[in-house]
Every structure is written in C-alpha cells, then in structure tokens.
Design a protein around this motif. Structure first.
Motif, PDB file in Angstrom:
ATOM      1  N   GLU A  68       0.826  -1.202   0.000  1.00 14.78           N
ATOM      2  CA  GLU A  68       0.000   0.000   0.000  1.00 14.78           C
ATOM      3  C   GLU A  68       0.866   1.261   0.000  1.00 14.78           C
ATOM      4  OE1 GLU A  68      -2.510   1.203   3.242  1.00 14.78           O
ATOM      5  OE2 GLU A  68      -1.543  -0.159   4.647  1.00 14.78           O
ATOM      6  N   TRP A  74       1.675   1.771  -3.624  1.00 11.11           N
ATOM      7  CA  TRP A  74       0.483   2.227  -4.346  1.00 11.11           C
ATOM      8  C   TRP A  74       0.250   3.718  -4.093  1.00 11.11           C
ATOM      9  CZ3 TRP A  74      -3.969   4.838  -4.068  1.00 11.11           C
ATOM     10  CH2 TRP A  74      -4.907   4.655  -5.093  1.00 11.11           C
ATOM     11  N   GLU A  75       0.270   4.128  -2.823  1.00 14.45           N
ATOM     12  CA  GLU A  75      -0.016   5.528  -2.507  1.00 14.45           C
ATOM     13  C   GLU A  75       1.068   6.450  -3.050  1.00 14.45           C
ATOM     14  OE1 GLU A  75      -0.261   8.280   1.400  1.00 14.45           O
ATOM     15  OE2 GLU A  75      -1.523   6.476   1.501  1.00 14.45           O
ATOM     16  N   THR A  82      -3.692  -4.877  -2.507  1.00 13.86           N
ATOM     17  CA  THR A  82      -2.256  -4.688  -2.323  1.00 13.86           C
ATOM     18  C   THR A  82      -1.697  -5.885  -1.567  1.00 13.86           C
ATOM     19  OG1 THR A  82      -2.315  -3.585  -0.151  1.00 13.86           O
ATOM     20  CG2 THR A  82      -2.673  -2.204  -2.114  1.00 13.86           C
ATOM     21  N   SER A 109      -0.181  -5.672   1.205  1.00 15.15           N
ATOM     22  CA  SER A 109      -0.080  -5.337   2.626  1.00 15.15           C
ATOM     23  C   SER A 109      -1.183  -5.975   3.457  1.00 15.15           C
ATOM     24  CB  SER A 109      -0.133  -3.818   2.810  1.00 15.15           C
ATOM     25  OG  SER A 109       0.941  -3.193   2.145  1.00 15.15           O
ATOM     26  N   TYR A 162      -3.553  -5.677   6.674  1.00 17.29           N
ATOM     27  CA  TYR A 162      -4.095  -4.513   7.362  1.00 17.29           C
ATOM     28  C   TYR A 162      -3.574  -4.440   8.795  1.00 17.29           C
ATOM     29  CZ  TYR A 162      -6.890  -1.247   9.850  1.00 17.29           C
ATOM     30  OH  TYR A 162      -7.257  -0.190  10.637  1.00 17.29           O
ATOM     31  N   VAL A 174      -5.151  -5.086   2.553  1.00 18.78           N
ATOM     32  CA  VAL A 174      -5.539  -3.707   2.261  1.00 18.78           C
ATOM     33  C   VAL A 174      -5.859  -3.546   0.785  1.00 18.78           C
ATOM     34  CG1 VAL A 174      -4.781  -1.300   2.274  1.00 18.78           C
ATOM     35  CG2 VAL A 174      -4.137  -2.821   4.155  1.00 18.78           C
ATOM     36  N   ARG A 188      -6.754  -0.416  -2.032  1.00 20.65           N
ATOM     37  CA  ARG A 188      -6.600   1.028  -2.202  1.00 20.65           C
ATOM     38  C   ARG A 188      -7.394   1.507  -3.408  1.00 20.65           C
ATOM     39  NH1 ARG A 188      -3.651   4.697   0.218  1.00 20.65           N
ATOM     40  NH2 ARG A 188      -2.522   3.984   2.068  1.00 20.65           N
ATOM     41  N   ARG A 238      -8.326   3.850   2.785  1.00 23.25           N
ATOM     42  CA  ARG A 238      -7.936   2.448   2.959  1.00 23.25           C
ATOM     43  C   ARG A 238      -9.189   1.606   3.157  1.00 23.25           C
ATOM     44  NH1 ARG A 238      -4.344   1.700   8.005  1.00 23.25           N
ATOM     45  NH2 ARG A 238      -3.169   0.119   6.827  1.00 23.25           N
TER      46      ARG A 238
END
Length: 397
Positions: A308, A311-312, A332, A334, A336, A360, A362, A378
C-alpha cells in the motif's frame, strides 16, 4: 468546491447540508431495487436490505442527535450514555456491535414505509443541528462522518444488487482505456497516511508518518480482462504452483474457474452485470477477483502485488505520467494494521476494521461516490472476498 469533490472532507455547513440530502437520496434510490425483488436469502457477504436502510438512519442519529458530546468531534467520549432514539428499538435492531451479522436475518424489522419515515425524521433533525453546529473541524466531524458512512453503505447496496442480479441502470461501468507503459518510481520518502488539521480523517488513516520507499516499477493502470484471460487460458486455475497454500485451498473449496460472475471466457468474456449478461471490454479492468486470484496472476506473470505504500506513493507522484485509478478497488500485498502510534478509535468502530488476516485495498471503484475517492483512503477485507468491485495492478519483482 462541489458536493462530489474529495475536498468534501473539509466542507462547511452549507455544502454538508446539500451532500447529506444527496447521499440520502442515493441510498433510497438504490434501496428501491430490492423492494420488488425476490426475498434475499441469508448470506455471509450481505446484510438484509431493510436492515442496511435502517442502519444508516440509526448511525446518523446515534452519532449526531443522540450524542451529547458531538461538538468535541474525535475527542468525544464514545462511551457516554446516549439520548433516547425516536425509534425505541433502534439500538437493539441496528447497532452492529449489539447485533452480530447472522442475527440480522432473524430480526423483526419495521417495514419499508416505517423505515423510510425513520430516515426522514433523523435527517431533518441532523440538518437542524448542522445549521447550529460550530464551523470547525471538531464541530462538523460527526456530520462529515455520517455523510461518508452513508456513502459507503450506498456502495454496499450496489454490491448487493450485483450479487442478487438486480438492475443498476444508474451506474457507469468501467470503459476500455489505452494501455500505458509501466511507471518507474525512483527511491524516495513518502508521508503515508493523513496529516492532522486538514478536515475529516478516518481512524485507519491516522496519522501521517515518514516512510522510505525503495525504487520500483508499477503498472500505470489495473490489470485488464485481456491480461487476466491469458492466465486462465494458460491453465492458471489448474497449476498449484501459482497459488499460495491458502489460495489453493480457497480455489478447491469454491471450484472457481474464473473471476466471480464470469459465465464464459472463450470468444470473449461473458459476465453478469446487474440483471444482464454482457461482453466485458477486454481493455477494461478485470473485476471481482479475490486477493488469492490477484496474487496467483502476479506469480504467473513474474510480477508481484504492490504494497500500500508503493500504491499511494505512485498515485501521489505519477498522476501526470498516466497512473490511473478509481475504477476498481485494488488489492495490495499489505496486511491490514493500524498505522504506528494510532490510538484505538473512540468513535465509529466501522472506520477501522480489526487487525488480523485482512488485506488492504486502495483506490475506489466506479460505484464509489466521487467525494469518497481519496488518495489516502484504505479498505481492508479478507483475501477470499470477491464480491467487491475489486481488481489489482502489479509491480516488477
């Protein structure tokens, strides 16, 4: 600013009033699809539609009209006793903490007419209190929370309609797009999460923290149907080596041979959309894939799911280089977990899912209200979930 802008997180009273009315109209419109349909059978993925409708009214009333500390915003003590509801049984019917999911199907709920009346009364009270609320982030916090909570449930109603094969004529499904080359992101640092003092923030976005980011390459757009069909036709659902042990077990238990709602993949992808069967545009994002399927495709393609953070970072720095998002929620890699230093939420438990085996997602989907499409947003779900409007993109290994 308009009521569909992501900047609604900082909206004042006038725009919030319009947005709350708009959100309620959307809720009632989407609920209408269920009224003349066959009764909905219990499902672990769905709530009874009538419960869903009553719950959004309860949530708004519980956190605004009945909340004696609403003026304190995030600092409000969520354990304080509430004022009485205008619906005497409201807490016993609609509080998700008191009423576990499986019990919602056995409740004796008010009928649709009575539930609509409850929503009218609660909204009128909300708008009256909003007109007198302090024009501050704290004073408007619970009004913004109620707005985004209802928007989130409007998307849930769209997912339910899709699961039940009901018409959804107002939704604009993803359209084909020209594929662009993968985006290269050099090593950098990124502030993951939201900064305080900039309007409304969900609990699971608290707070921004500095993160080192190694150099990486990421797809400019989500994986398409055409790319995913290659995996299917290459025997991807038969080759255990592409799947994690958990993913392979899920695959054997479900008997899945393609993403959910797909009827055929030969001579084009035939997929259910609401109450219709249509041919999917091959250059549109693949949709309704579980995390297990996304991970298996990446292994087959010699790629991987982005974290994540990646991605962000890419969404934040590469928008001008063709990074495209917002048509499907994106899995993603990741797991959580709350961000470092975040406190246990004291208000709406729904804004911060429990930690555990959740992954997670996104971005946002075509069914997400535009004002909910926020770079920092999220979503966390179990890896087997494929009822969401979800897809994925990949990174270089």
């Amino acid at each position: 600013m308009d009521i569909d802008s992501p900047e609604m997180r900082s909206a004042g009273r006038d725009l919030l009033s319009l947005a709350l009315i708009d959100s309620r109209n959307c809720t009632l419109h989407r609920f209408g699809a269920f009224e003349h349909a066959q009764p909905v059978l219990p499902s672990p993925e769905l709530n009874p539609p009538l419960w869903e409708l009553g719950h959004v009214g309860w949530f708004q009333e519980y956190w605004i009209a009945r909340n004696v500390e609403r003026h304190r915003g995030p600092e409000a003590d969520g354990t304080r006793p509430r004022l009485a509801s205008i619906e005497p049984r409201a807490d016993r019917l609609y509080d998700p903490v008191r009423v576990p999911h499986e019990q919602r199907w056995t409740l004796s709920l008010p009928d649709a007419e009575a539930t609509r009346a409850y929503l009218v009364d609660t909204l009128e009270t909300t708008l009256d209190l909003l007109a007198r609320a302090p024009e501050t982030d704290a004073g408007l916090h619970f009004f913004r929370l109620a707005l985004f909570h209802e928007d989130r449930h409007a998307e849930a109603l769209a997912r339910m309609a899709q699961a039940l094969g009901l018409p959804m004529p107002e939704l604009s499904w993803p359209v084909p797009f020209a594929l662009r080359p993968a985006v290269h992101v050099p090593a950098t640092r990124w502030r993951l999460g939201c900064e305080p003092g900039r309007g409304f923030v969900f609990d699971n976005e608290c707070w921004a923290h500095d993160c080192p980011v190694a150099e990486f390459e990421i797809d400019a757009q989500p994986v398409t149907w055409a790319q995913y069909v290659e995996f299917i036709e290459d025997g991807g659902y038969d080759e255990r080596g592409w799947w994690s042990p958990e993913g392979w077990a899920w695959l054997q238990a479900t008997g899945r041979r393609a993403p959910r709602y797909v009827e055929q993949v030969r001579h084009g992808v035939l997929v259910q959309r609401g109450d219709m069967m249509v041919r999917a545009a091959m250059n549109a994002p693949v949709m309704h894939v579980s995390w297990h399927e996304a991970q298996a495709w990446c292994r087959w393609a010699g790629r991987r799911l982005p974290t994540e953070l990646e991605w962000e970072t890419a969404a934040g720095v590469a928008a001008g280089r063709g990074f495209r998002w917002g048509e499907v929620w994106e899995w993603t890699a990741s797991r959580y977990a709350p961000y470092p230093g975040s406190e246990r939420p004291r208000q709406a438990a729904e804004s911060a899912p429990p930690a555990g085996g959740l992954r997670v997602l996104r971005g946002a989907s075509f069914a997400t209200r535009p004002r909910m499409k926020h770079l920092k947003g999220r979503l966390a779900c179990a890896p087997e979930r494929d009822d969401l409007f979800c897809g994925f993109r990949s990174c270089a290994v």
